[in-house]
Design a protein around this motif. Structure first.
Motif, PDB file in Angstrom:
ATOM      1  N   ILE A 189       0.853  -1.208   0.000  1.00 49.86           N
ATOM      2  CA  ILE A 189       0.000   0.000   0.000  1.00 49.86           C
ATOM      3  C   ILE A 189       0.887   1.256   0.000  1.00 49.86           C
ATOM      4  O   ILE A 189       0.618   2.235  -0.691  1.00 49.86           O
ATOM      5  CB  ILE A 189      -0.957  -0.020   1.196  1.00 49.86           C
ATOM      6  CG1 ILE A 189      -1.952  -1.176   1.054  1.00 49.86           C
ATOM      7  CG2 ILE A 189      -1.685   1.306   1.320  1.00 49.86           C
ATOM      8  CD1 ILE A 189      -2.858  -1.358   2.262  1.00 49.86           C
ATOM      9  N   SER A 200       2.315   1.787  -3.401  1.00 50.02           N
ATOM     10  CA  SER A 200       1.288   2.331  -4.290  1.00 50.02           C
ATOM     11  C   SER A 200       1.093   3.828  -4.058  1.00 50.02           C
ATOM     12  O   SER A 200       0.964   4.607  -4.997  1.00 50.02           O
ATOM     13  CB  SER A 200      -0.032   1.581  -4.073  1.00 50.02           C
ATOM     14  OG  SER A 200      -1.057   2.149  -4.861  1.00 50.02           O
ATOM     15  N   VAL A 223       2.166  -0.340 -10.312  1.00 49.94           N
ATOM     16  CA  VAL A 223       1.196  -0.762  -9.304  1.00 49.94           C
ATOM     17  C   VAL A 223       0.435  -2.006  -9.767  1.00 49.94           C
ATOM     18  O   VAL A 223       0.098  -2.892  -8.944  1.00 49.94           O
ATOM     19  CB  VAL A 223       0.224   0.391  -8.980  1.00 49.94           C
ATOM     20  CG1 VAL A 223      -0.881  -0.075  -8.035  1.00 49.94           C
ATOM     21  CG2 VAL A 223       0.993   1.556  -8.367  1.00 49.94           C
ATOM     22  N   GLY A 224       0.159  -2.108 -11.053  1.00 49.39           N
ATOM     23  CA  GLY A 224      -0.625  -3.234 -11.567  1.00 49.39           C
ATOM     24  C   GLY A 224      -0.016  -4.586 -11.258  1.00 49.39           C
ATOM     25  O   GLY A 224      -0.695  -5.476 -10.701  1.00 49.39           O
ATOM     26  N   LEU A 238      -0.249  -5.366  -7.453  1.00 46.72           N
ATOM     27  CA  LEU A 238      -1.613  -5.728  -7.089  1.00 46.72           C
ATOM     28  C   LEU A 238      -1.955  -7.133  -7.571  1.00 46.72           C
ATOM     29  O   LEU A 238      -2.567  -7.935  -6.845  1.00 46.72           O
ATOM     30  CB  LEU A 238      -2.590  -4.713  -7.683  1.00 46.72           C
ATOM     31  CG  LEU A 238      -4.071  -5.014  -7.499  1.00 46.72           C
ATOM     32  CD1 LEU A 238      -4.442  -4.982  -6.023  1.00 46.72           C
ATOM     33  CD2 LEU A 238      -4.928  -4.017  -8.290  1.00 46.72           C
ATOM     34  N   LEU A 245      -8.591  -5.022  -1.548  1.00 48.23           N
ATOM     35  CA  LEU A 245      -7.603  -4.781  -2.612  1.00 48.23           C
ATOM     36  C   LEU A 245      -8.272  -4.249  -3.883  1.00 48.23           C
ATOM     37  O   LEU A 245      -7.805  -3.284  -4.493  1.00 48.23           O
ATOM     38  CB  LEU A 245      -6.834  -6.065  -2.918  1.00 48.23           C
ATOM     39  CG  LEU A 245      -5.798  -6.508  -1.882  1.00 48.23           C
ATOM     40  CD1 LEU A 245      -5.216  -7.856  -2.293  1.00 48.23           C
ATOM     41  CD2 LEU A 245      -4.685  -5.463  -1.778  1.00 48.23           C
ATOM     42  N   SER A 301      -7.692  -0.517  -5.084  1.00 49.50           N
ATOM     43  CA  SER A 301      -6.995  -0.307  -6.364  1.00 49.50           C
ATOM     44  C   SER A 301      -7.866   0.482  -7.333  1.00 49.50           C
ATOM     45  O   SER A 301      -7.369   1.347  -8.066  1.00 49.50           O
ATOM     46  CB  SER A 301      -6.610  -1.655  -6.965  1.00 49.50           C
ATOM     47  OG  SER A 301      -7.786  -2.442  -7.218  1.00 49.50           O
ATOM     48  N   THR A 302      -9.191   0.188  -7.330  1.00 47.78           N
ATOM     49  CA  THR A 302     -10.087   0.949  -8.209  1.00 47.78           C
ATOM     50  C   THR A 302     -10.074   2.430  -7.857  1.00 47.78           C
ATOM     51  O   THR A 302      -9.973   3.314  -8.735  1.00 47.78           O
ATOM     52  CB  THR A 302     -11.511   0.402  -8.120  1.00 47.78           C
ATOM     53  OG1 THR A 302     -11.516  -0.993  -8.477  1.00 47.78           O
ATOM     54  CG2 THR A 302     -12.441   1.168  -9.046  1.00 47.78           C
ATOM     55  N   SER A 334      -7.731   3.987  -6.262  1.00 50.06           N
ATOM     56  CA  SER A 334      -6.391   4.522  -6.514  1.00 50.06           C
ATOM     57  C   SER A 334      -6.207   4.871  -7.986  1.00 50.06           C
ATOM     58  O   SER A 334      -5.701   5.943  -8.326  1.00 50.06           O
ATOM     59  CB  SER A 334      -5.337   3.504  -6.072  1.00 50.06           C
ATOM     60  OG  SER A 334      -4.042   3.974  -6.374  1.00 50.06           O
ATOM     61  N   PHE A 335      -6.635   3.948  -8.870  1.00 53.10           N
ATOM     62  CA  PHE A 335      -6.512   4.224 -10.313  1.00 53.10           C
ATOM     63  C   PHE A 335      -7.376   5.414 -10.723  1.00 53.10           C
ATOM     64  O   PHE A 335      -6.973   6.243 -11.537  1.00 53.10           O
ATOM     65  CB  PHE A 335      -6.892   2.979 -11.120  1.00 53.10           C
ATOM     66  CG  PHE A 335      -5.893   1.863 -11.010  1.00 53.10           C
ATOM     67  CD1 PHE A 335      -4.548   2.128 -10.856  1.00 53.10           C
ATOM     68  CD2 PHE A 335      -6.307   0.535 -11.050  1.00 53.10           C
ATOM     69  CE1 PHE A 335      -3.625   1.098 -10.763  1.00 53.10           C
ATOM     70  CE2 PHE A 335      -5.398  -0.496 -10.946  1.00 53.10           C
ATOM     71  CZ  PHE A 335      -4.050  -0.212 -10.799  1.00 53.10           C
TER      72      PHE A 335
END
Length: 604
Positions: free
Chosen positions: A131, A134, A152-153, A156, A178, A182-183, A185-186
């Motif tokens: 985290i 990221s 990051v991809g 993850l 997660l 991640s959603t 974050s993107f």
């Protein structure tokens, strides 16, 4: 990044390239700290989780991180030596994306190494490290979303695979966290990129607007200075012939002898010609600025053109005690070019007149030669010359480096603009006290008929009737006197309404209409010509006189098939225009026997 569809494609492409260069510059400035920080994080992860994996695997992974650090630093130093431009900015962004992807793969391996054998606490610590990585990548790489996703991809993906393959405390809850994290974050990274790119775009647009504003301001200042130079030049040069005219007219009022009167009239004619030349120069500049002059391309025999010009200017040279030499190649047909003969002659006459004006001893040379499959025209003189630092200045309007008391300083400005219009290569070499050399380079053209401008044979003017419309009584009187002296019958008036009573005594249709554009009661010359043509039921040749040099006036005259003459009109110009209009090809077919004017208020 949103695009502005209102912008031209070239401007939009350039703006996109500038924004990409700014983004690449930001990533470039963070590249060293990101590289070193990534290795420091790897050391911290290995130190805190060394008990979760075999030492050999940990050492191997750290070795890969060290190799990655060395390669990245070596490549980074190489890239930094090359300047960043709009052309190589996309290449730099692709390199950053590739190195970020390599870091992401190494973090994917870290998860696969430390997750399977770790305790629940160690796994939570590894999750916290991921985290943190990221978040760090979001801060450093949000300017370019592909680079952020590239690092990051994989990390993850490694966590998701580790949870699915090796399990964890509340594995499905961790997976949900997660995926949700991640959603978000993107999405946050995409929003930051869009905000940054929009701000960079607006900054460049603002800079472009500021630059355009500065250019417009500089242009306005230049135009103001040009106008000031014009007023300064006109206040002196245009007043000189007017002052001379007033003195000559005063001398004529003293009833001089016939010989003295003839001499005074000669001086009056010279003063009028000087004023006409000045106004014509201003008119030429105005036409060139308005792009009204368009070349009439045809094959021209330079030999005939230059021979005639040499004959004209050699007399002026002899009057000043100068030699005039015209040097042409002996081969017939060696000087054929494709050009506009009238405009080309104007360029050469301006150069020759300029050379004779500023030469007091020695001579002037006019030469044509074939050189390297091209034709060169040279005009050289032994005059005062021009300093090298001021050679470009002589082509500006209203500039006279050596005051001659003649003209407005527009001759060479017209030469430069006409040379561009005729696709001529114009060069100037000069030295103070040694004279000047102007060179014009043309492409040879050996096909088609030749055309050389020359004086048209003027028909005898006698007995033809001309209608003159002008709101000024003085101009009507002067025009009627001049036309009558040429043997023409003249009917003049200030408007069509004033003309009608005089037409009742006319037994034949007029052969020519000569109208000023501005008449009484708001009537225009073009409208008066249309009414008179309808009245006489004939397409009578017409000359329209106007002091307006704008393109609209020319288009209006062209649409009605009128010959437009710009004031001031010299006697020679008027004679030529009248003679051309009265040629047999312009003869009028009389409608019936005799002429009966129609009352415009009661047609039929």
């Amino acid at each position: 990044m949103p695009s502005n569809t209102a912008m031209p494609i070239d401007a939009e492409t350039r703006l996109q390239a500038l924004v990409r260069m700014d983004v690449a510059q930001r990533l470039r400035s963070n590249d060293l700290s990101l590289t070193v920080g990534n290795f420091v994080l790897a050391l911290l992860v290995a130190a805190s989780l060394h008990k979760a994996a075999p030492p050999a695997w940990t050492a191997c992974w750290l070795g890969l991180q060290l190799v990655n650090l060395a390669c990245h630093l070596w490549l980074g130093l190489r890239w930094l030596r090359s300047p960043l431009t709009t052309a190589n900015a996309p290449i730099w962004l692709r390199r950053v994306t590739r190195t970020s992807a390599l870091n992401g793969v190494l973090w994917l391996l870290a998860v696969q190494i430390f997750w399977p054998g770790g305790s629940d606490a160690q796994r939570l610590l590894l999750l916290a490290w991921m985290i943190g990585i990221s978040a760090t990548a979001l801060h450093s790489l949000h300017a370019y979303l592909p680079a952020y996703v590239a690092i990051v991809g994989p990390a993850l993906l490694g966590l998701v695979l580790a949870v699915l393959l090796h399990g964890a405390i509340d594995g499905w809850a961790i997976l949900a966290v997660l995926l949700l994290g991640s959603t978000m974050s993107f999405h946050f990274a995409a929003s930051l990129q869009r905000l940054l790119w929009d701000s960079l775009r607006q900054a460049h647009q603002l800079a472009h607007l500021s630059e355009s504003l500065k250019l417009e301001k500089d242009l306005a200042v230049k135009l103001s200075q040009s106008r000031s130079r014009f007023l300064a030049a006109a206040s002196h040069d245009l007043r000189q012939p007017v002052h001379a005219l007033s003195l000559f007219v005063g001398a004529l009022k003293q009833n001089p002898s016939p010989a003295q009167s003839a001499q005074i009239l000669q001086h009056v004619s010279s003063a009028v010609d000087a004023m006409g030349a000045m106004f014509n120069a201003l008119l030429d500049i105005s036409k060139l600025d308005a792009e009204q002059l368009q070349p009439q391309w045809q094959t021209v025999d330079l030999r005939a053109l230059l021979s005639r010009m040499a004959a004209d200017h050699s007399l002026q040279a002899q009057a000043k005690g100068l030699r005039f030499v015209c040097d042409l190649p002996p081969e017939p047909g060696a000087l054929m070019v494709l050009s506009d003969p009238a405009l080309l002659e104007r360029v050469l006459r301006n150069l020759l007149s300029n050379a004779l004006r500023y030469t007091t001893q020695g001579g002037v040379l006019l030469r044509a030669r074939r050189r390297q499959a091209r034709i060169e025209l040279l005009v050289a003189d032994s005059g005062v010359g021009i300093a090298r630092a001021r050679c470009a200045e002589v082509f500006d309007e209203f500039v006279q480096l050596h005051s001659s008391g003649q003209g407005l300083g527009l001759g060479l400005a017209i030469v430069q603009r006409l040379s561009g219009l005729l696709r001529l290569e114009l060069r100037l070499r000069s030295r103070p006290g040694r004279g000047s050399l102007f060179t014009l380079t043309l492409e040879p053209h050996d096909e088609g008929p030749t055309a050389v401008p020359g004086p048209l044979a003027q028909p005898q003017l006698s007995g033809e009737m001309v209608i003159v419309l002008d709101e000024s009584a003085e101009i009507r009187l002067a025009m009627s006197t001049l036309l009558s002296a040429w043997g023409l019958g003249v009917v003049s008036a200030a408007s069509v309404a004033e003309l009608m009573p005089q037409l009742m005594n006319v037994s034949a249709a007029p052969r020519l209409l000569l109208c000023d554009y501005h008449l009484r009661e708001g009537e225009t010359g073009s409208g008066a010509i249309a009414r008179l043509r309808e009245l006489f039921n004939s397409d009578i040749p017409a000359l329209l006189l106007s002091g307006d040099t704008g393109p609209a006036r020319g288009r209006e005259a062209l649409d009605q098939g009128l010959t437009l003459l710009h004031k001031p009109v010299s006697q020679a110009q008027l004679r030529t225009a009248v003679s051309e209009a009265l040629r047999p090809s312009h003869a009028i077919e009389a409608p019936g026997i005799g002429f009966h004017p129609v009352d415009p208020l009661h047609p039929g």
